[in-house]
Design a protein around this motif. Structure first.
Motif, short mmCIF file in Angstrom:
data_model
loop_
_atom_site.label_atom_id
_atom_site.label_comp_id
_atom_site.label_asym_id
_atom_site.label_seq_id
_atom_site.Cartn_x
_atom_site.Cartn_y
_atom_site.Cartn_z
N ILE A 118 4.72 -4.07 -1.54
CA ILE A 118 5.05 -2.60 -0.89
C ILE A 118 6.54 -2.86 -0.56
CG2 ILE A 118 4.48 -1.03 0.73
CD1 ILE A 118 1.70 -2.39 1.16
N LEU A 119 7.15 -1.47 -0.90
CA LEU A 119 8.54 -1.55 -0.53
C LEU A 119 8.80 -0.16 0.40
CD1 LEU A 119 11.58 -2.20 -0.83
CD2 LEU A 119 11.72 -0.80 -2.98
N PHE A 168 12.39 -6.44 -5.91
CA PHE A 168 11.25 -6.45 -5.24
C PHE A 168 10.27 -6.24 -6.20
CE2 PHE A 168 13.70 -5.87 -1.31
CZ PHE A 168 13.31 -6.92 -0.97
N GLN A 169 10.20 -5.32 -7.25
CA GLN A 169 9.52 -4.90 -8.10
C GLN A 169 8.03 -4.37 -7.37
OE1 GLN A 169 9.12 -7.26 -11.73
NE2 GLN A 169 10.96 -8.36 -11.14
N PRO A 170 8.07 -3.51 -6.55
CA PRO A 170 6.97 -3.08 -5.89
C PRO A 170 5.98 -2.43 -6.70
CG PRO A 170 8.60 -1.35 -5.58
CD PRO A 170 9.28 -2.59 -6.38
N GLN A 171 4.64 -2.36 -6.22
CA GLN A 171 3.73 -1.71 -6.82
C GLN A 171 3.27 -0.36 -6.06
OE1 GLN A 171 2.93 -5.24 -6.49
NE2 GLN A 171 3.99 -5.10 -8.27
N ILE A 172 3.88 -0.24 -4.84
CA ILE A 172 3.67 0.84 -4.00
C ILE A 172 4.95 1.02 -3.43
CG2 ILE A 172 2.69 2.04 -1.86
CD1 ILE A 172 0.23 0.33 -2.36
N VAL A 173 5.67 2.17 -3.44
CA VAL A 173 7.09 2.42 -3.02
C VAL A 173 6.73 3.78 -1.67
CG1 VAL A 173 9.08 3.65 -3.35
CG2 VAL A 173 8.35 2.11 -5.07
N CYS A 215 1.89 3.54 -7.20
CA CYS A 215 1.86 4.68 -6.25
C CYS A 215 2.98 4.94 -5.54
CB CYS A 215 0.56 4.50 -5.19
SG CYS A 215 0.48 5.48 -4.03
N VAL A 216 3.20 6.08 -5.28
CA VAL A 216 4.56 6.47 -4.27
C VAL A 216 4.10 7.62 -3.26
CG1 VAL A 216 6.68 7.67 -4.16
CG2 VAL A 216 6.12 6.48 -6.37
N VAL A 237 1.03 10.09 -6.60
CA VAL A 237 2.06 10.31 -5.82
C VAL A 237 1.68 11.02 -4.64
CG1 VAL A 237 4.59 10.88 -5.50
CG2 VAL A 237 3.59 10.11 -7.64
N ILE A 238 1.82 10.71 -3.32
CA ILE A 238 1.32 11.51 -2.06
C ILE A 238 2.76 12.04 -1.40
CG2 ILE A 238 0.29 11.21 0.09
CD1 ILE A 238 -1.08 8.66 -1.08
#
Length: 295
Positions: A118-119, A168-173, A215-216, A237-238
C-alpha cells in the motif's frame, strides 16, 4: 501470462488446443456469445491465424478479466464452460474441471499477495485547512496483517508521484488530503504551496501502472470526479461524493483496511469502511462511492 507457473501454463495450453471451440475465430466467438458467464467479452476476443496463437491470445486476454458482480476470473469461467460442454465420459471433461479448480486457487493466492503493498500519498499544503493525516496513517498501520506493508509519503509533491509509484510498485494507492472538486486533487509544489493535479493527468499517470495497481482510494472531499476518471484504467477506485469530515474519512480507512487485513476482497472492504462510518458518524456513511473498471 507471467503470473502463472510455467508448468500450469503448459497444461492449460495443451488442453485448450484439444477443444474444437478454438478451431476458428468464429467458433470461439460464438461459444463466448452463447455462454452467459462469457458473453461480456465475446466482442473483444482477439483473433488469430492459427490454433496455437488463438489459445495464447485468449489466455493472455482473459487472465486479468473478472465477471462483474461475482469477480470470478474469466479464464476460470472459460475452463468451466468448456468442461460443461463436454460429455463427462470424455477425459477432457475431468482435466478441464481440475484445471479450473487449480487455476482459481493459483489466481486467488496471487490476488491476496497483490494486495500486500500500500502506498499512502498524503498532502496538506500551506494555507489549506489542517487535516489529521498522521492519525490516519497511524490508524491504517494498526489494521495491517499478514505481511501487508504501508509505504508513506508525507507532504507529497506532484513531481514525487511517478518516482514513488516506480519505487514501491503498490497494489493499493491511498490518497489522503484535499479534493478540489472537478478541478482535481491537491498536492504540494516545491515551496509547499497548493498545486492541483487534474483528473485527466491522474488517470493517465495511473494507467501506466494498471498492471500492478488494483485499487485506488481517494480519501479527500469531492474526489468522485477523479475516481470516475481513474476507473477507466484501474479495477476499483473509491472516492468521496461530497465534503467529508476528517474523522469520518479516518473511520472509513479503519473499516476498509481492517477488512482487507482479514483477506476480504475490495468490494467487501469498501462496504465495511462505509459501515464503520455509519457506526461512528451516521450522517456521512453514504459519502464514499466505488467505481469499477468496465470490462
Amino acid at each position: 501470462m507471467s503470473n502463472l507457473p510455467s508448468e500450469l501454463l503448459i497444461r492449460l495450453k495443451n488442453i485448450l488446443v484439444q477443444c474444437e471451440q478454438f478451431e476458428s475465430d468464429y467458433r470461439l466467438m460464438y461459444f463466448f456469445k452463447t455462454g452467459e458467464s462469457l458473453s461480456p467479452w465475446y466482442l473483444n476476443i482477439p483473433q488469430a491465424n492459427s490454433l496455437e496463437s488463438r489459445v495464447d491470445n485468449v489466455i493472455a486476454f482473459l487472465l486479468d478479466k473478472h465477471l462483474r458482480g461475482t469477480q470470478e476470473n474469466a479464464l476460470v469461467l472459460l475452463l468451466r464452460s468448456l468442461s460443461n460442454s463436454i460429455n463427462q465420459q470424455d477425459e477432457r471433461h475431468e482435466k478441464l474441471t481440475d484445471l479450473a479448480v487449480e487455476l482459481k486457487t493459483t489466481l486467488g493466492s496471487s490476488i491476496h499477495t497483490a494486495l500486500k503493498s500500500i502506498l499512502l500519498l498524503a498532502a496538506n499544503p500551506k494555507n489549506t485547512p489542517s487535516l489529521r493525516l498522521q492519525e490516519e496513517e497511524r490508524e491504517i498501520r494498526k489494521c495491517l496483517r499478514n505481511g501487508q506493508v504501508l509505504n508513506t509519503s508525507p507532504a507529497t509533491q506532484a513531481r514525487d508521484i511517478q518516482k514513488l509509484m516506480l519505487s514501491f510498485q503498490p497494489q493499493i494507492v491511498h490518497f489522503s488530503g484535499h479534493g478540489a472538486g472537478e478541478k482535481g486533487l491537491v498536492f504540494e509544489d516545491v515551496s509547499g504551496e497548493k498545486t492541483i493535479i487534474s483528473s485527466e493527468a491522474l488517470a493517465n499517470m495511473l494507467e501506466s501502472h494498471s498492471r500492478t495497481v488494483k485499487c485506488v482510494v481517494l480519501n479527500g472531499c469531492y474526489s468522485k470526479f477523479q475516481a470516475e476518471a481513474i476507473a477507466q484504467h484501474i479495477d476499483f477506485v473509491i472516492g468521496m461524493s461530497q465534503d467529508i469530515g476528517d474523522r469520518a474519512a479516518i473511520a472509513f480507512s479503519v473499516g476498509f483496511y481492517t477488512a482487507l487485513g482479514f483477506d476480504r476482497d475490495i468490494e467487501e472492504s469498501y462496504k465495511q469502511g462505509c459501515k464503520q462510518i455509519e457506526i461512528d458518524y451516521p450522517t456521512e456513511h453514504s459519502i464514499p462511492v466505488i467505481f469499477k473498471k468496465k470490462q
